[in-house]
Design an enzyme around this catalytic site. Sequence first.
Site, PDB file in Angstrom:
ATOM      1  N   GLU A  54       0.796  -1.224   0.000  1.00 37.20           N
ATOM      2  CA  GLU A  54       0.000   0.000   0.000  1.00 37.20           C
ATOM      3  C   GLU A  54       0.837   1.287   0.000  1.00 37.20           C
ATOM      4  O   GLU A  54       0.858   2.044   1.001  1.00 37.20           O
ATOM      5  CB  GLU A  54      -0.982  -0.011   1.173  1.00 37.20           C
ATOM      6  CG  GLU A  54      -1.927  -1.198   1.142  1.00 37.20           C
ATOM      7  CD  GLU A  54      -2.970  -1.185   2.258  1.00 37.20           C
ATOM      8  OE1 GLU A  54      -2.852  -0.382   3.188  1.00 37.20           O
ATOM      9  OE2 GLU A  54      -3.913  -1.997   2.189  1.00 37.20           O
ATOM     10  N   GLU A  59      -5.751  -8.462   0.112  1.00 34.18           N
ATOM     11  CA  GLU A  59      -6.478  -8.146   1.348  1.00 34.18           C
ATOM     12  C   GLU A  59      -7.925  -7.838   0.996  1.00 34.18           C
ATOM     13  O   GLU A  59      -8.210  -7.134   0.026  1.00 34.18           O
ATOM     14  CB  GLU A  59      -5.906  -6.907   2.059  1.00 34.18           C
ATOM     15  CG  GLU A  59      -4.616  -7.133   2.777  1.00 34.18           C
ATOM     16  CD  GLU A  59      -4.117  -5.876   3.491  1.00 34.18           C
ATOM     17  OE1 GLU A  59      -4.937  -5.035   3.899  1.00 34.18           O
ATOM     18  OE2 GLU A  59      -2.886  -5.749   3.613  1.00 34.18           O
TER      19      GLU A  59
END
Length: 443
Positions: free
Chosen positions: A165, A349
């Site tokens: 991320e 995720e």
Amino acid sequence: MTGTFPAGFYWGAATAAFQIEGATKEDGRGESIWDRFAATPGAILTGETGDPAADSYHHYPDDIALMQQIGLNSYRFSIAWPRVVPDGDGAVNPKGLDYYDRVVDALLAAGIKPFVTLYHWDLPQALQDRGGWANRATVDAYLRYAEVVVKRLGDRVKQWMTHNEPWCISILSHELGKHAPGLQDTKIALQVAHHILLSHGKVVPIVRQHSPNAEVGIVLNLNPSYPATDTEADKRAADMFHAKFNLWFLDPLAGRGYPQSAWQDYSANVPHIAAGDMEAMTVPTDFLGVNYYSRAILHDPKGGVGKIVTRRNPVNMMSRGWDVAPHSMVELLTWLHKDYAYPKLMITENGATYDDVIWDGQIHDLARIDYIKQHLKVLPDLIASGVPLTGYFCWSLLDNFEWAEGTRDRFGLAYTDFTTQHRLLKDSGYWYKRVIQANAVVD
Ligand code: IFM
């Protein structure tokens, strides 16, 4: 059976070192920016630090037993850089490496494929003291750290993720100040983003060199955006959000440079780019990891000059206020495949936080089951349509230290009692087990 997944689909769960390990001062681990940040009064909602978190440093055999109980064939976790190189760029700490060696061996012995993230936010504080990711020297330190890790584990780990991320590492942490190191400076944030992408590009060949036949990729958190109304202002707001949140990371990796609209909007804050940087970050990878939780709905009440506001659906959202929008995930993955054509995509995720209640020794987390089910249900058709999706990793294996929210937000398939460190599989964990057994979504 309709709705089944391809043979060999990776059924996993994910965690990150700082969120689960605890033991932040043990066996020579150095200080990370998250240790420093969490110790700052007011930074963490619950006033907690990364100690003990879920104490996986000592309880990893329990965690692997949980994975076996669920029937996972894959597990995504991250390496704590300050455990391996305590001051970021100096001597290697053998005890830190030994720990991950034990985890990898225990996973393999349990028949679980390790997916390793090299950087999931816990930068050694000593590097932050020298400017952190805004300092180009941190890129070189990361490459040296990564080489140490891959040399040690690369004979057994064959799935590598360079960063988790980049938007959070850069914007959330350096512009919005919500995560470590808690800065609020757009120029620094964009330089950090640039160095993260650059370090990704430079580390891929190192991983390939020391981990023969490995697959390597990066993990992006992507957030499809939609205008709240038909007004030009809202459409512009949605486009700008898309450019800054999604394209700012996707496009340079694909060799398209930074998106022009966001570049102009950032004006004097754009990053310094050295010769060769943009080429370096476009290195081919084996997959793109996608972290998907929710979408963004943009409303600009002041006609283009006001603040962008994200509005959420008030009736269908998880306890944190993120709305549940599986159709947006379908749009996202379809668009990614069509426009960027990665050889493989993985959902690295996806999951939800709800207020879990223990009732007679059980946790009937039906809302979480519903969230995951809604997101899994759409995948077989997507795969059949040609999207090369090879895995799904639920966030998270177990309740853990949810960054600025501390342990308030529970995302686990298993409940963690943070006092006793007892783990208790929730109904969602039992349900996920049946899904994995059937290789299909079950009721
Ligand atoms: O807990 C985080 C994880 O570390 C990164 N992706 C989002 C999760 C939930 O907020």
